[in-house]
Structure formats: C-alpha cells, structure tokens
Design a protein around this motif. Structure first.
Motif, PDB file in Angstrom:
ATOM      1  N   ALA A   1      28.103  45.101  37.975  1.00 25.75           N
ATOM      2  CA  ALA A   1      27.889  43.860  36.776  1.00 25.75           C
ATOM      3  C   ALA A   1      28.536  44.425  35.599  1.00 25.75           C
ATOM      4  O   ALA A   1      29.361  43.790  34.827  1.00 25.75           O
ATOM      5  CB  ALA A   1      26.349  43.612  36.405  1.00 25.75           C
TER       6      ALA A   1
ATOM      7  N   THR B   1      31.096  46.552  35.734  1.00 29.11           N
ATOM      8  CA  THR B   1      32.731  46.689  35.839  1.00 29.11           C
ATOM      9  C   THR B   1      33.434  45.401  36.596  1.00 29.11           C
ATOM     10  O   THR B   1      34.566  45.248  36.458  1.00 29.11           O
ATOM     11  CB  THR B   1      32.980  47.773  36.852  1.00 29.11           C
ATOM     12  N   GLY B   2      32.737  44.517  36.939  1.00 25.32           N
ATOM     13  CA  GLY B   2      33.286  43.351  37.564  1.00 25.32           C
ATOM     14  C   GLY B   2      33.613  43.566  39.015  1.00 25.32           C
ATOM     15  O   GLY B   2      34.366  42.776  39.542  1.00 25.32           O
ATOM     16  N   ILE B   3      33.668  44.693  39.622  1.00 24.79           N
ATOM     17  CA  ILE B   3      33.694  45.055  40.895  1.00 24.79           C
ATOM     18  C   ILE B   3      32.417  44.683  41.808  1.00 24.79           C
ATOM     19  O   ILE B   3      31.492  45.035  41.478  1.00 24.79           O
ATOM     20  CB  ILE B   3      34.319  46.413  41.255  1.00 24.79           C
TER      21      ILE B   3
ATOM     22  N   VAL C   1      42.226  47.159  40.677  1.00 26.23           N
ATOM     23  CA  VAL C   1      42.409  46.090  39.754  1.00 26.23           C
ATOM     24  C   VAL C   1      43.839  45.564  39.449  1.00 26.23           C
ATOM     25  O   VAL C   1      44.101  44.284  39.361  1.00 26.23           O
ATOM     26  CB  VAL C   1      41.542  46.180  38.456  1.00 26.23           C
TER      27      VAL C   1
ATOM     28  N   GLN D   1      46.162  45.900  41.475  1.00 28.06           N
ATOM     29  CA  GLN D   1      46.635  45.711  42.754  1.00 28.06           C
ATOM     30  C   GLN D   1      47.654  46.784  43.118  1.00 28.06           C
ATOM     31  O   GLN D   1      48.758  46.486  43.858  1.00 28.06           O
ATOM     32  CB  GLN D   1      47.347  44.219  42.969  1.00 28.06           C
TER      33      GLN D   1
ATOM     34  N   THR E   1      43.615  40.458  44.844  1.00 25.32           N
ATOM     35  CA  THR E   1      42.297  41.258  44.263  1.00 25.32           C
ATOM     36  C   THR E   1      41.049  40.955  45.003  1.00 25.32           C
ATOM     37  O   THR E   1      39.954  41.665  44.782  1.00 25.32           O
ATOM     38  CB  THR E   1      42.337  40.601  42.573  1.00 25.32           C
TER      39      THR E   1
ATOM     40  N   LYS F   1      36.511  40.111  43.976  1.00 25.89           N
ATOM     41  CA  LYS F   1      36.564  39.254  43.191  1.00 25.89           C
ATOM     42  C   LYS F   1      37.858  38.648  42.952  1.00 25.89           C
ATOM     43  O   LYS F   1      38.913  39.365  43.287  1.00 25.89           O
ATOM     44  CB  LYS F   1      36.130  39.565  41.842  1.00 25.89           C
ATOM     45  N   LYS F   2      37.988  37.447  42.768  1.00 20.71           N
ATOM     46  CA  LYS F   2      39.296  36.941  42.510  1.00 20.71           C
ATOM     47  C   LYS F   2      39.625  36.989  41.049  1.00 20.71           C
ATOM     48  O   LYS F   2      39.101  36.414  40.257  1.00 20.71           O
ATOM     49  CB  LYS F   2      39.398  35.352  43.053  1.00 20.71           C
ATOM     50  N   LEU F   3      40.692  37.755  40.699  1.00 25.34           N
ATOM     51  CA  LEU F   3      41.116  38.252  39.436  1.00 25.34           C
ATOM     52  C   LEU F   3      42.222  37.518  38.714  1.00 25.34           C
ATOM     53  O   LEU F   3      42.319  37.307  37.736  1.00 25.34           O
ATOM     54  CB  LEU F   3      41.029  39.555  39.011  1.00 25.34           C
ATOM     55  N   GLU F   4      43.172  37.030  39.728  1.00 27.14           N
ATOM     56  CA  GLU F   4      44.523  36.712  39.462  1.00 27.14           C
ATOM     57  C   GLU F   4      44.311  35.260  38.810  1.00 27.14           C
ATOM     58  O   GLU F   4      43.389  34.440  39.093  1.00 27.14           O
ATOM     59  CB  GLU F   4      45.331  36.738  40.642  1.00 27.14           C
ATOM     60  N   GLU F   5      45.014  34.992  37.838  1.00 26.03           N
ATOM     61  CA  GLU F   5      45.006  33.340  37.436  1.00 26.03           C
ATOM     62  C   GLU F   5      45.853  32.622  38.429  1.00 26.03           C
ATOM     63  O   GLU F   5      46.621  33.112  39.236  1.00 26.03           O
ATOM     64  CB  GLU F   5      46.001  33.750  36.157  1.00 26.03           C
TER      65      GLU F   5
ATOM     66  N   GLY G   1      32.482  43.661  33.117  1.00 26.33           N
ATOM     67  CA  GLY G   1      32.271  42.670  34.175  1.00 26.33           C
ATOM     68  C   GLY G   1      33.695  42.239  34.588  1.00 26.33           C
ATOM     69  O   GLY G   1      34.693  42.466  34.582  1.00 26.33           O
ATOM     70  N   GLU G   2      33.664  40.703  35.038  1.00 26.62           N
ATOM     71  CA  GLU G   2      34.888  39.968  35.614  1.00 26.62           C
ATOM     72  C   GLU G   2      35.735  39.888  34.589  1.00 26.62           C
ATOM     73  O   GLU G   2      37.037  40.025  34.832  1.00 26.62           O
ATOM     74  CB  GLU G   2      34.580  39.120  36.400  1.00 26.62           C
TER      75      GLU G   2
ATOM     76  N   LEU H   1      36.650  41.709  32.074  1.00 29.46           N
ATOM     77  CA  LEU H   1      37.315  42.984  31.772  1.00 29.46           C
ATOM     78  C   LEU H   1      38.539  43.197  33.084  1.00 29.46           C
ATOM     79  O   LEU H   1      39.628  43.340  32.942  1.00 29.46           O
ATOM     80  CB  LEU H   1      36.485  44.141  31.753  1.00 29.46           C
ATOM     81  N   ALA H   2      37.936  42.891  34.119  1.00 31.31           N
ATOM     82  CA  ALA H   2      38.783  43.089  35.579  1.00 31.31           C
ATOM     83  C   ALA H   2      39.818  42.034  35.291  1.00 31.31           C
ATOM     84  O   ALA H   2      41.051  42.410  35.555  1.00 31.31           O
ATOM     85  CB  ALA H   2      37.981  42.914  36.615  1.00 31.31           C
ATOM     86  N   LYS H   3      39.599  40.813  34.995  1.00 26.71           N
ATOM     87  CA  LYS H   3      40.650  39.636  34.946  1.00 26.71           C
ATOM     88  C   LYS H   3      41.633  40.276  33.880  1.00 26.71           C
ATOM     89  O   LYS H   3      43.012  40.158  34.048  1.00 26.71           O
ATOM     90  CB  LYS H   3      39.985  38.513  34.535  1.00 26.71           C
TER      91      LYS H   3
ATOM     92  N   ASN I   1      43.844  42.926  35.091  1.00 26.16           N
ATOM     93  CA  ASN I   1      44.781  42.374  36.099  1.00 26.16           C
ATOM     94  C   ASN I   1      46.122  41.685  35.457  1.00 26.16           C
ATOM     95  O   ASN I   1      47.056  41.999  35.907  1.00 26.16           O
ATOM     96  CB  ASN I   1      44.205  41.778  37.104  1.00 26.16           C
TER      97      ASN I   1
END
Lengths: 198, 612
Positions: free
Chosen positions: A46, A48-50, A164, A166, A187, A193-197, B440-441, B443-445, B448
């Motif tokens: 939670a 880290t987002g990973i 993150v 990639q 990602t 998790k899908k991180l890319e825009e 969380g996400e 940060l990761a976003k 990236n």
C-alpha cells in the motif's frame, strides 16, 4: 477466538512451508512474528504502490510456497523493526487489516512524525534498497554520504524504482542483448499495476 | 617465468598495467622479449565479484567505487593514491588535506575535473567503451585552421594500427556508417554494431528539423551515428555479449566490455611477461650517457613498505597515465637529468607535465515529451559526430555529442534523487516544485512518468593546449613519502566558446525534439567547476570526461615536444613515454582507441628497430 486460531495456523504454515527463506528467527513469539511479516509486506504494498505479490511472491503460501527465493522482505523487515516507532506503525497496520490502503493513509498523513518518517524510510527501502533513517529524512535536506546505507548488494539489485521506470538496476540486468532498442515490459507485468499514462 | 616476482634479466621494464602497458607487453612478449610490468595498485581479486559487491554497497556509485584503494582515503597516507570525483566538491578540491591532486586554487585557476585508477588494468577498467577514431583534420589543426600544432603523423599513418587496436579490444561497429569527416578504413570491425537504443531513435527523429544558429554549424546535415564500442555484440575473446547492464562506468558485471585484464592475461600467457603489483615506481635512473639505467620502485602492503629496490632492462616504457608519468619523470630530477627525466637541457625542451588537457564536458538534460525508457542498454550507444570538424575550429573548440542511455543518472544521481524527492517532499530534482510527499500508486505513477522520459546529452569539447596548464610536483606527499601531483589548470576563451556553443546546440536539439523547457540547471554559486560567461550573463558548468592528455606530447622536432611519433623520448633513446600524454591535441574523440593504436605502433617500432 476462531479468527485468532485461523490466523495463528496460517502463520505457522508460512513458517514451515516457505523453507529457508523464512527460517529467520525474529524476536518475540514465532507465530506472531510470521504474521507480522505478512502484514509488513501488505502494508509495504500500500505504501509503495507495488502489488504485494510482486514484493513477496510467496505471500499466499497455499498458492506459491517457496517462490520468494530472494526473500528481500526479510532484510527490510529486519532493518525497519529496529526503529523504535515500528511497533506503533505495525499496530496501525494490524488494526486496519485488511484495509492496508487506509493504514497507509494514516501513516503518511496524520500519524506522528516518528511513524510518518519511518513509513517513508520503508518506502525508500523497497524502492532503492537503501536505508534512509527516519531522523535523516526528517531534516528534509539532501542526505550526506554517511547518512544512508545500502542495505545489502542484493537489496540494491531488488530496488523497485528501476522496475517502475521499466528498466533494471544499473549493474544488474537479467535481460538480453539488444533489448534496449525495443519497448520495455509493461508496468503491469513488472509491478502488478498499470502505471503508464494512456 | 613466474608471473609474480621480479626476476630478470628483462628486455623491457614497463611502468603501469593499463591499456598502454598491457598492449605493449603483449606484443613484446609475443616477439619473445622478456618484459616486466610494475603496477602501483592492486592485483585482480581472486573473485571478481569483490569488485561488484564493493560497487553494490557504495552509496555514491562513482567511477572509482568498485576499485581499491578504499574510499574515502587520506591522500597523505594512501600508498598508491588517485583522485576521485568526490574530491571535486567545494572545500575539498582546493584542500590538499582532502584532495589527492594538489590543485592550484588561485583566481586564474579552475579545477581539473578528471580522475583515474591505479590498479591492474588502469583507468580503462572504468571506461565507457567508446572506441572512436580521430578524424583526419584532428591531426592537422595548425595546417588547416592555424591553431595549436599538427601531430607529427597523419591519420593515414596511424590507420593500420587503428584497425589492429579495434581487433585487440574487440570493437563493435559497421564501417560503412563510420566514414564521416574523411575517416577511411583498410579493415573491417571485428563485430557488428551494438543496436541503437530508444533514446537514440528519438533523438535521431529530430535531426532533419534541426537548426543550430550562430556556432558555425549552419549548413550541417545533422545525424545520429552509432558509436563504435569496445563491447561485445557477439561472443569474442571468450567473453559474453552485452546484456545491457547500463553500468559500463564503472564496471561491466559480465566483462562484455573490454578491460585491459584481457590483454594482461594474453601477455602472461606468452610466458615472457612478469607483472608485479603494489610496486610504485619512484625514480627513473639516468646514467652519465643520458640513457636510462634502471627504475627504482617501492613495494608496499597494508602495514609496511620496502626500501627502494631497483630493476633494469634494455628499454623502459612509462605507461602510468598523463598525470602519474610526468610526476615520476619530475621526481627523477638529478645530476644527469637536471630538469627531470624526459626534459632536455634547452629551455624550449622542457615540456614534461605541460599542455595538460581534458575534454571539458557540457551536460544537458531534459524530459522527452513521451517515454524514451532510459536506464537500459549500454551507457551510450550513439552520438552526433558530424559536428566534430569545420572552419569554426579557427574560433572555438569543436565537440562531439554523446547521447546518454542512463536517464538523469549523470546530472543528478537519479533515479535516487527523484525518488527521494517524491517520497520525502523535497525538490533536488526540480521535478517536485510543490514539494509533495507521495505514496502508493500515485508515487509509482509519478515516478514512471518522469523516469521513463529522462535523457541527457554530453558534449565533449576540444580543449586548447596551454603551456601553463601543467602537472608538477606538490610539496605534499603520499603514504610512501613521494611528492603528489600538483595541478595548474584553466580553460581558455577558445575552449569556453566551445562549451558555450555546446550549450546553444543542446537547447536547439531539445527544441527540435519538441522540448521547450529543458531540465538543465545553472550551476550553484559555490560550484567550483564552472565559469562566468559574459554573453549569457550566467555561469556554465563543465565536467571532466576522464580524458587526461598532453603532458609528454609528441612532435616532429625536439623543440616544444617530449617524444617523437614513436613515443620515444628525444632525450633518452631507451625511454618511451606512452599513452594519451603523447597527444599534442585532444581533438574530440574519446582517447582510448588512439592510445591503443599509438602503443601498438610503438611496440612494432621497438621490435623492428632491434633495440631489444
């Protein structure tokens, strides 16, 4: 009562099934320490987002025993648990279980500074494989070279910031000749998790 | 011969086990000559993972981080010391108690910003691998542009040895792509090129639209060129192909990148070469006839050092790099060499240590509009080479452009800096202006988005050779009681104009890529490696490229040079001073391939001349 028994049973199962990777004796009762590790991992996810199963592939012991061959979670748990604010941080996590997102909100938001900065140290441990002590982070200035320690060579190679991005840690590529000319792995595959825009 | 002890008798005694010493030793060994290499630093560890672990554990992953001596070291106590990039910080570079190089810090001086290794294999241990040839005009700056001096040889004189060097090192490139600016090939590269990165492709796409005003490059047909590299694109010399560890500097984990231990191993296999480590040459001994009669050296370990020992040969080759070789020569001043060994008796024949040069490097960085996915592949796979020559060289230093594949690692120590910024509400990266603390996400976003768009350009500028840029002897000593190198260094207006032109070019390239606001920051006011540039009213920062050049330069006569085109001393005919110290100009190409070509040519000369 039932809840406690089931949790204890799972904790014991984790201890016996995960083999060498989890055969670390942690201070306190063995059953409680094992469940602490699982809570730590889920909280870390939670924070880290990973995805938790990326941080520790053997988190679900029934589905994937012994698959966390590197077991870096132990190294981070060990270093974080030395901090005096660790029990309070874990208490927030345990009380929020299974809503670790809520725990992360508290820890990074309205918790006391001790807990908040420990939370950041934990994020940085997972991301960079290095320990940025909470007191150093609290200063808010660029850390000096002796303020930070690389947790271990293995920790450096398991840093999440690179995935993150990639990419891979500089000095540690498990990829093949020419891969740098092509688009990297998504990602979603790397972090869960899908991180890319779009 | 036992490889590990000083035995004898020797035909050749070589000081330094870097690429120069290793290549010459190998050739002489193959020709059945008996050779001793004295290496000041440590031998290869029994397990090369020692170097990797040292690197992984280092907080500051600088070029020196895998290699001994351990950092930080006390320059007064270290026995085979060397500079490192942390010694360039304010308050350190100009403090002889902290800086191995004793740098001149008066108002006319700037820091000499390059470093080196003293260890088996020398500085090419931590090179990037770039193996460019010089272009023909580089050898003729005076004839063509009225600047500096011509080399005593032309490109075509060196060309066969460029080919031999490419095979010795194992250089990957396609010759058909490398024939710009008059470069010709009489042989093929041993391996095909290393594939371009996505960063390269994105920069290349902007080349057709590129216009750079006001720096003499108006009509240039801009293009991105693949960079020839000492890096395997096929299995070669029993070494694997590159896996893109993105770690060439400081160390390739799988030895896909050439390092001189490969050549040293070949040299030892001839059965005619001994290499001894932890042996610092302390004096070059000269007889009354002016010939070198021996090398005095000190052998050391952690606790102690030997009294000076002596070894002799028929010829002597100093391959200690362009700072340590002049240091040794100047330390050897005596009755038979009153100005130091290698200097003649006439005033215009004392150039040992003079004309010190580097490639001052201009760094520019930006976020691409869309992901380029850096931090992958070798540190650099392409560059822009077409701007390395032209009439503008009458006015300003030329440059080549290195395209970096490692995001913003070089300019700001990323990804660590940006990661720390967004976790801890800081803004050292300039990407977190609101000083948000993310988790969380989210940060990761954010990470990236930023990290995947980072890239940088490095401009290697040709520095003007200046007599007063020099290596001499400091009063301060090292752990063996030997006087440390003193450095006097500055950048001339010609060189500064080159750096300023690089700055203009960088901005133009970014614009052509759709980037209106680059991320390059001005140097902080206490940054020592920077100068005020009147036309922009701002300071420009430079970095050292690690290319130390010029301090025993070659010439066609004794006047104003130290060696002839064979790198043989004018003043002691059994003495050779080899390596980039022999370059009379630094040009714009990374020096290693030219060092190798010159040294292979020197070895052939030594063998053919029957001196030994």
């Amino acid at each position: 009562m039932t809840d406690f028994t089931r949790r204890k049973a799972i904790a014991v199962a984790m201890g016996t099934m995960a083999g060498a990777a989890t055969a670390v004796s942690l201070p306190g009762a063995a059953a409680a320490a094992d469940s602490d590790l699982a809570i730590f991992v889920k909280l870390s996810a939670a924070l880290t987002g990973i995805d938790a199963l990326k941080l520790a592939p053997d988190l679900d012991q029934k589905k994937a025993p012994g698959t966390d061959v590197i077991g870096i979670k132990h190294a981070y748990f060990a270093v974080a648990s030395k901090d005096p604010a660790f029990p309070d941080l874990m208490k927030i996590a345990r009380e929020a279980d299974p809503n670790f997102a809520a725990a992360a909100e508290i820890i990074t938001g309205k918790a006391t500074d001790d807990i908040k900065f420990l939370g950041r140290s934990i994020i940085l441990a997972w991301y960079l494989g290095a320990w940025y002590p909470p007191k150093v982070l609290q200063k808010g200035t660029r850390p000096g070279l002796t303020d930070v320690t690389v947790i271990s060579p293995t920790a450096y190679t398991q840093g999440w910031t690179w995935r993150v991005a990639q990419a891979h840690p500089m000095g540690y590529s498990e990829l093949r000749f020419g891969h740098w000319g092509d688009r990297p792995t998504s990602t979603l595959e790397l972090t869960g998790k899908k991180l890319e825009e779009p | 011969m036992c490889a590990d002890k000083v035995g004898g008798p020797y035909d050749a005694v070589i000081v330094g086990s870097g690429i120069s010493g290793a290549l010459i030793a190998k050739k002489l060994g193959l020709a059945k000559k008996k050779v001793l290499i004295l290496e000041a630093g440590e031998r290869l560890p029994a397990n090369v993972n020692d170097y990797m672990n040292r690197f992984f554990n280092a907080v500051a992953k600088i070029p020196e981080s895998p290699y001994p001596p351990e950092l930080p070291s006390d320059p007064a106590k270290v026995k085979a010391g060397r500079p490192n990039v942390l010694e360039l910080l304010p308050g350190i570079w100009d403090n002889p108690a902290k800086s191995y190089l004793v740098q001149n810090a008066d108002k006319q001086s700037l820091p000499f910003a390059s470093t080196y290794e003293r260890v088996n294999g020398g500085t090419v241990r931590h090179w990037l691998g770039t193996s460019l040839r010089f272009v023909p005009a580089d050898f003729e700056m005076n004839s063509r542009y009225g600047k500096f001096v011509d080399w005593p040889i032309k490109y075509r004189d060196l060309e066969p040895w460029y080919g031999e060097a490419e095979k010795e090192i194992g250089v990957s490139a396609d010759a058909a792509e490398q024939t710009y600016l008059g470069i010709t090939f009489s042989s093929d590269y041993p391996m095909p090129k290393i594939p371009e990165s996505m960063v390269d492709k994105r920069v290349a796409a902007a080349m057709p639209g590129l216009k750079v005003p006001g720096v003499g490059l108006d009509d240039l047909q801009w293009k991105v060129s693949n960079t020839p590299a000492g890096r395997n694109s096929q299995p070669y010399q029993d070494r694997r192909v590159c896996a893109g560890n993105t770690n060439c500097i400081p160390i390739c984990p799988i030895q896909a990148k050439y390092d001189p231990s490969v050549t040293l191993a070949d040299a030892l296999r001839t059965g005619n070469v001994d290499v001894v480590y932890n042996c610092v040459a302390s004096k070059v001994l000269v007889g009354t006839d002016g010939r070198i009669s021996g090398i005095q050296y000190i052998q050391y370990d952690k606790e102690s050092q030997s009294p000076p020992r002596q070894v002799s040969g028929k010829i002597y080759i100093l391959a200690g790099n362009a700072i340590e070789t002049p240091r040794l020569l100047l330390m050897s001043e005596g009755a038979n060499a009153p100005r130091g060994v290698g200097n003649g008796r006439e005033p215009d024949q004392a150039v040992i240590g003079r004309y010190l040069m580097d490639h001052p490097l201009y760094l520019a960085w930006a976020l691409a509009p869309k992901s380029v996915w850096g931090y992958r592949g070798p540190l650099s796979t392409s560059g822009i080479e077409v701007c390395r020559d032209g009439d503008f060289r009458k006015e300003r230093g030329a440059f080549r452009i290195e395209i970096g594949n490692e995001g913003w690692n070089f300019p700001i120590g990323d990804p660590h800096t940006t990661t720390l910024d967004f976790v801890n509400a800081m803004n050292d990266s300039n990407q977190n202006g609101d000083k948000k603390a993310l988790f969380g996400e989210d940060l990761a976003k954010h990470l990236n988005n930023i990290l995947s768009r980072q890239f940088r350009l490095g401009f290697l500028v040709e520095q003007e050779p200046e007599f007063n840029n020099r290596v001499s002897l400091a009063v301060e000593t090292d752990g063996l009681g030997l006087r440390r190198p003193a450095i006097a260094y500055n950048l001339s207006d010609y060189t500064k104009r080159g750096l300023a032109a690089a700055q203009v070019t960088a901005t133009a390239i970014f614009k052509a890529m759709g980037i209106d606001k680059e991320a390059t920051t001005d140097p902080s006011k206490d940054e020592p490696s920077a100068f005020f540039w009147q036309p922009t009213g701002k300071r420009i920062q430079y970095y050292g490229a690690g290319h130390i050049v010029g301090t025993h330069r070659m010439g066609s006569t004794k006047a104003d040079s130290a060696v002839n085109d064979k790198q043989q001393s004018w003043h002691h005919n059994n003495l050779y001073l080899v390596g980039s110290g022999s370059f009379p100009t630094v040009a714009t190409g990374n020096p290693t391939l030219t060092i190798a070509a010159l040294c292979l040519r020197t070895a052939d000369y030594i063998i053919n001349s029957r001196q030994i």
